[in-house]
Design an enzyme around this catalytic site. Structure first.
Site, PDB file in Angstrom:
ATOM      1  CE  LYS A  30      -0.199   3.014  17.540  1.00  0.00           C
ATOM      2  NZ  LYS A  30      -0.286   2.253  16.282  1.00  0.00           N
ATOM      3  CG  ASP A  59      -2.936   3.735  14.175  1.00  0.00           C
ATOM      4  OD1 ASP A  59      -3.404   4.394  13.115  1.00  0.00           O
ATOM      5  OD2 ASP A  59      -1.652   3.651  14.561  1.00  0.00           O
ATOM      6  CG  LEU A  60      -7.476  -0.597  11.752  1.00  0.00           C
ATOM      7  CD1 LEU A  60      -8.857  -1.388  11.234  1.00  0.00           C
ATOM      8  CD2 LEU A  60      -6.331  -1.360  11.858  1.00  0.00           C
ATOM      9  CE  LYS A  61      -1.316   5.358  10.731  1.00  0.00           C
ATOM     10  NZ  LYS A  61      -0.700   4.248  11.657  1.00  0.00           N
ATOM     11  CE1 TYR A  63      -6.378   9.187   0.860  1.00  0.00           C
ATOM     12  CE2 TYR A  63      -6.049   7.256  -0.575  1.00  0.00           C
ATOM     13  CZ  TYR A  63      -6.011   8.605  -0.271  1.00  0.00           C
ATOM     14  OH  TYR A  63      -5.975   9.600  -1.207  1.00  0.00           O
ATOM     15  CG  ASP A  64     -11.601   2.608  -0.314  1.00  0.00           C
ATOM     16  OD1 ASP A  64     -12.093   2.836  -1.107  1.00  0.00           O
ATOM     17  OD2 ASP A  64     -11.157   1.204   0.012  1.00  0.00           O
ATOM     18  CG  ASN A  67     -20.840   3.740   0.499  1.00  0.00           C
ATOM     19  OD1 ASN A  67     -21.900   4.153   1.338  1.00  0.00           O
ATOM     20  ND2 ASN A  67     -21.012   2.485   0.037  1.00  0.00           N
ATOM     21  CB  THR A  68     -15.411   2.020   0.954  1.00  0.00           C
ATOM     22  OG1 THR A  68     -15.931   1.648  -0.388  1.00  0.00           O
ATOM     23  CG2 THR A  68     -14.404   0.779   1.384  1.00  0.00           C
ATOM     24  CB  THR A 118       5.546  10.649  13.469  1.00  0.00           C
ATOM     25  OG1 THR A 118       5.063   9.304  13.540  1.00  0.00           O
ATOM     26  CG2 THR A 118       4.690  11.947  14.194  1.00  0.00           C
ATOM     27  NE  ARG A 178      11.590   6.286  19.761  1.00  0.00           N
ATOM     28  CZ  ARG A 178      10.266   5.883  19.069  1.00  0.00           C
ATOM     29  NH1 ARG A 178       9.205   6.437  19.789  1.00  0.00           N
ATOM     30  NH2 ARG A 178      10.164   5.301  18.080  1.00  0.00           N
ATOM     31  CD  GLN A 187       7.828   7.251  14.431  1.00  0.00           C
ATOM     32  OE1 GLN A 187       7.604   7.940  13.740  1.00  0.00           O
ATOM     33  NE2 GLN A 187       6.863   6.798  15.123  1.00  0.00           N
ATOM     34  N   GLY A 207       5.364   3.314  21.431  1.00  0.00           N
ATOM     35  CA  GLY A 207       5.482   1.829  20.952  1.00  0.00           C
ATOM     36  C   GLY A 207       7.002   1.195  21.388  1.00  0.00           C
ATOM     37  NE  ARG A 208       9.603   1.457  16.754  1.00  0.00           N
ATOM     38  CZ  ARG A 208      10.027   2.100  15.819  1.00  0.00           C
ATOM     39  NH1 ARG A 208      11.088   1.521  14.797  1.00  0.00           N
ATOM     40  NH2 ARG A 208       9.328   3.232  15.102  1.00  0.00           N
TER      41      ARG A 208
END
Ligand code: C5P
Length: 230
Positions: A30, A59-61, A63-64, A67-68, A118, A178, A187, A207-208
C-alpha cells in the site's frame, strides 16, 4: 484474504528496504500519501523492480469534482497499479465518471471507495456526516456498488453488513488490523486477523504493526501463517 502492507516509513530508502525484506511473500503493497507525494512514480517503478508480482494499492483517496477525479484516475491507470481509491462522499456522479473513464482500459485497476475512516469514533464521525458510522458506511457502500465500483475501504466491523447489503463479491479492504494486540495508535476501531476472516474481509491492511516491529519479515510470515490456518 490477501494481506496488504502499508509502506508508511519516513524515506523511500526505508520503504524499499521493507519491501525488499518481504519480497518473497505474496502480499499487496500500500503506497499512501506520504510515500507517493515524496517519491512519486519512480517509487512505484522501484517496487515493481524488487518484485514484479507485488500488487500495488495506491491509497490516495481522491476527492474532487468528477472530471478532475476521472483525469486523475486515468493517470493512475497509466501507472500500472492494481488498485486505488476515492472518497465515497465525492458522490455517485464522480463514481460513474471515474468508472466510465476507466472502461476503455483493458486491465484497469480495482477501484474502492472510502466509507468511514477507521480513525473516526462515533462522535467525531457524526460531527461531519450526521449519521452514525454503521448506517453511513452501508449507505456509501450501496452507492459504490450501484455505480460499478469494485469495493470499499471500511473497518472490519462494517465488512459483513456491507457484503450483506451489496454482494459477497463486493470487496472490503480494512485498515486498523492489529494481529497480535499491538498498540492501536490513532485507530479507533481495530481488529484481529481472526475477526477480519470471520467478517469476510478481503484485504486486511497492516502498517505500524509491521514496520515498527524489530523484525518485519518475521511479522509478515507470522501473519500469513495465521491467515493460512483460518
Ligand atoms: O499503521 P496502521 O496499521 O494503522 O496503518 C493503516 C494504514 O491504512 C495507514 O496507511 C492509513 O493511512 C490507512 N488507512 C486507514 N483508514 C482508512 C483508509 C486508509 O487507516 N479508512
Amino acid at each position: 484474504m490477501e494481506l496488504c502492507v502499508a509502506l508508511d516509513l519516513p524515506s523511500a530508502k526505508e520503504n524499499l528496504a521493507l519491501a525488499e525484506s518481504i519480497r518473497g511473500y505474496d502480499v499487496w503493497m500500500k503506497v499512501g500519501f506520504r510515500a507517493y507525494i515524496r517519491d512519486g512514480k519512480e517509487f512505484i517503478e522501484a517496487l515493481k523492480k524488487i518484485n514484479p508480482d507485488f500488487k500495488i494499492f495506491l491509497d490516495l483517496k481522491l476527492y474532487d469534482i468528477p472530471n478532475t477525479m476521472a483525469d486523475a484516475a486515468e493517470e493512475i491507470a497509466k501507472l500500472g497499479v492494481e488498485m486505488f481509491n476515492i472518497h465515497a462522499s465525492a458522490g455517485s456522479v464522480a463514481m460513474k465518471t471515474v468508472m466510465e473513464r476507466l472502461s476503455s482500459y483493458e486491465k484497469r485497476p480495482l477501484v474502492l471507495a472510502v466509507t468511514a475512516l477507521t480513525s473516526f469514533d462515533e462522535a467525531n464521525f457524526k460531527e461531519v456526516y450526521e449519521k452514525g458510522i454503521d448506517a453511513k458506511a452501508e449507505q456509501f457502500a450501496k452507492m459504490s456498488y450501484e455505480n460499478g465500483l469494485d469495493g470499499v475501504v471500511c473497518s472490519t466491523f462494517e465488512s459483513r453488513a456491507i457484503k450483506n447489503a451489496t454482494s459477497n463479491d463486493f470487496l472490503t479492504l480494512c485498515p486498523g488490523i492489529r494481529p497480535f494486540g499491538e498498540d492501536a495508535g490513532d485507530q479507533q476501531r481495530v481488529a484481529t486477523l481472526e475477526l477480519a476472516a470471520k467478517e469476510g474481509v478481503d484485504y486486511p491492511v497492516v502498517g505500524r504493526p509491521v514496520y515498527k516491529d524489530k523484525n518485519p519479515e518475521a511479522k509478515v510470515a507470522q501473519m500469513l501463517k495465521v491467515m493460512a490456518a483460518l
